[in-house]
Design a protein around this motif. Sequence first.
Motif, PDB file in Angstrom:
ATOM      1  N   ARG A 110      -0.731   6.451  -6.907  1.00  0.00           N
ATOM      2  CA  ARG A 110      -1.033   6.450  -5.709  1.00  0.00           C
ATOM      3  C   ARG A 110      -2.232   7.329  -5.257  1.00  0.00           C
ATOM      4  N   GLU A 121       0.771  -1.131  -0.084  1.00  0.00           N
ATOM      5  CA  GLU A 121       0.138  -0.064  -0.072  1.00  0.00           C
ATOM      6  C   GLU A 121       0.840   1.190   0.163  1.00  0.00           C
ATOM      7  N   TYR A 134       2.907  -1.871   4.389  1.00  0.00           N
ATOM      8  CA  TYR A 134       1.799  -2.798   4.585  1.00  0.00           C
ATOM      9  C   TYR A 134       1.344  -3.609   3.195  1.00  0.00           C
ATOM     10  N   TRP A 185       0.369   4.147   0.124  1.00  0.00           N
ATOM     11  CA  TRP A 185       0.061   5.493   0.707  1.00  0.00           C
ATOM     12  C   TRP A 185       0.157   5.210   2.232  1.00  0.00           C
ATOM     13  N   ARG A 186       0.266   4.089   2.730  1.00  0.00           N
ATOM     14  CA  ARG A 186       0.429   3.818   4.083  1.00  0.00           C
ATOM     15  C   ARG A 186       1.674   3.876   4.758  1.00  0.00           C
ATOM     16  N   GLU A 187       2.115   4.802   5.670  1.00  0.00           N
ATOM     17  CA  GLU A 187       3.339   4.926   6.364  1.00  0.00           C
ATOM     18  C   GLU A 187       3.523   3.879   7.355  1.00  0.00           C
TER      19      GLU A 187
END
Lengths: 278, 111
Positions: free
Chosen positions: B111, A17, A209, A19-21
């Motif tokens: 994204r 993913e 993730y 965008w997921r830090e």
Amino acid sequence: MEVKSVIGTRRSIRFFEPWREVEREKIQAILEATYRAPRMLETDFLRIVVMYRDRLSEEELATLQTPTTTAQLDMAPVVLIFYAESEAFEASKLEANHQALMDLGVLNPSHGWTKERYASSVGPYLQGLADDADRVPISFGRDAGGPTVSREVMRLARTAIGVAQTFALLAAVDEGLSAQLSAINTTTVKAMMGIPDSWIPSSPMLLGYHGESRAAGGQRPREAFEEDFFELRYGHPFYREPAVVEHLRECDMIQPGAPFPWRMTEVRALARKFGLPD
Amino acid sequence: MSTPSFGNQESVRRWFDSRAGLWGPGSSDDGLLDWLEQFCTKVERQPNELIDECLRAATDSDSLVLRTRARRRYIDAIAQFELDNASRDAANVVRSFFIHNGVAMNPTVLR
């Protein structure tokens, strides 16, 4: 998670993913795991640099890519870059290092460890490993031609990195993350991050993730167990007890194997989701 | 419409066969060929020429060696093709053609 389940759940994840830090504390937990990985000849070879994708410019990110790692590097928010400090062996072969381990009860007379033994045989043996004329370059490709290290120290260093990478992969799964040992342009990384000439590069670990299902299509096929494991002598396969296999299945170490019937549909959908070609 | 000679080139057949093997029959259609033909017109190359430019025969084996500069040139050309057509899908058709002919090619991830 239980350790057997961690081992069984780990996959080389290629869709993250983007965008997921990743929480900093989870990164630290992974580093702490590698910090406790076995060392080779009591040497602190391991070095890791944590790289955050979003702190790189588009140009910097592009220069890190190899022909087949573009998508993964784009998606993974964190990259752990593994190295071995070749000069660490100089410190580990010192008498003081071994004396400290004897004082801690790690190296004991029960196994033949004494100060005298170090002076008469161990020290000279370790010095011989470091000084061996059979040497290999620390870096390959465009960086070749720099410092060299004895082939034996290189072997120890690479083993140390491999063990640490294994700890890191399993720790990542335990933290609910996914990871993959991948490839990166080590020449660019060296210049970008000020990596010393004495550091031996290795495969980076992409971290994030999972963007694909965590099962990622199922456990990958392997050769037959009996082709890889032996008992008493080569050619005599280690007997694989079905009851043990069943127990490990119940513990999640052995999970359904690839391919899942829907895997290719998943892959194509992921490609479309992330704007990738099929 | 595409000319038969265009669609019958070895690299195009390999692309369609590979896609069909991976994604199943019917995964390729004239829409794909139209986008590829537009790209070929833009760069003034035939499909086989695109692949031949990116892969050269190794001197010491039967394998092919990637020509990184040629690959980079087409990565940039496809990115421009994407902008010109305002279509990631159109550009991905061309990338798919290269990939199924053995030339790795990824755009940046959306994204």
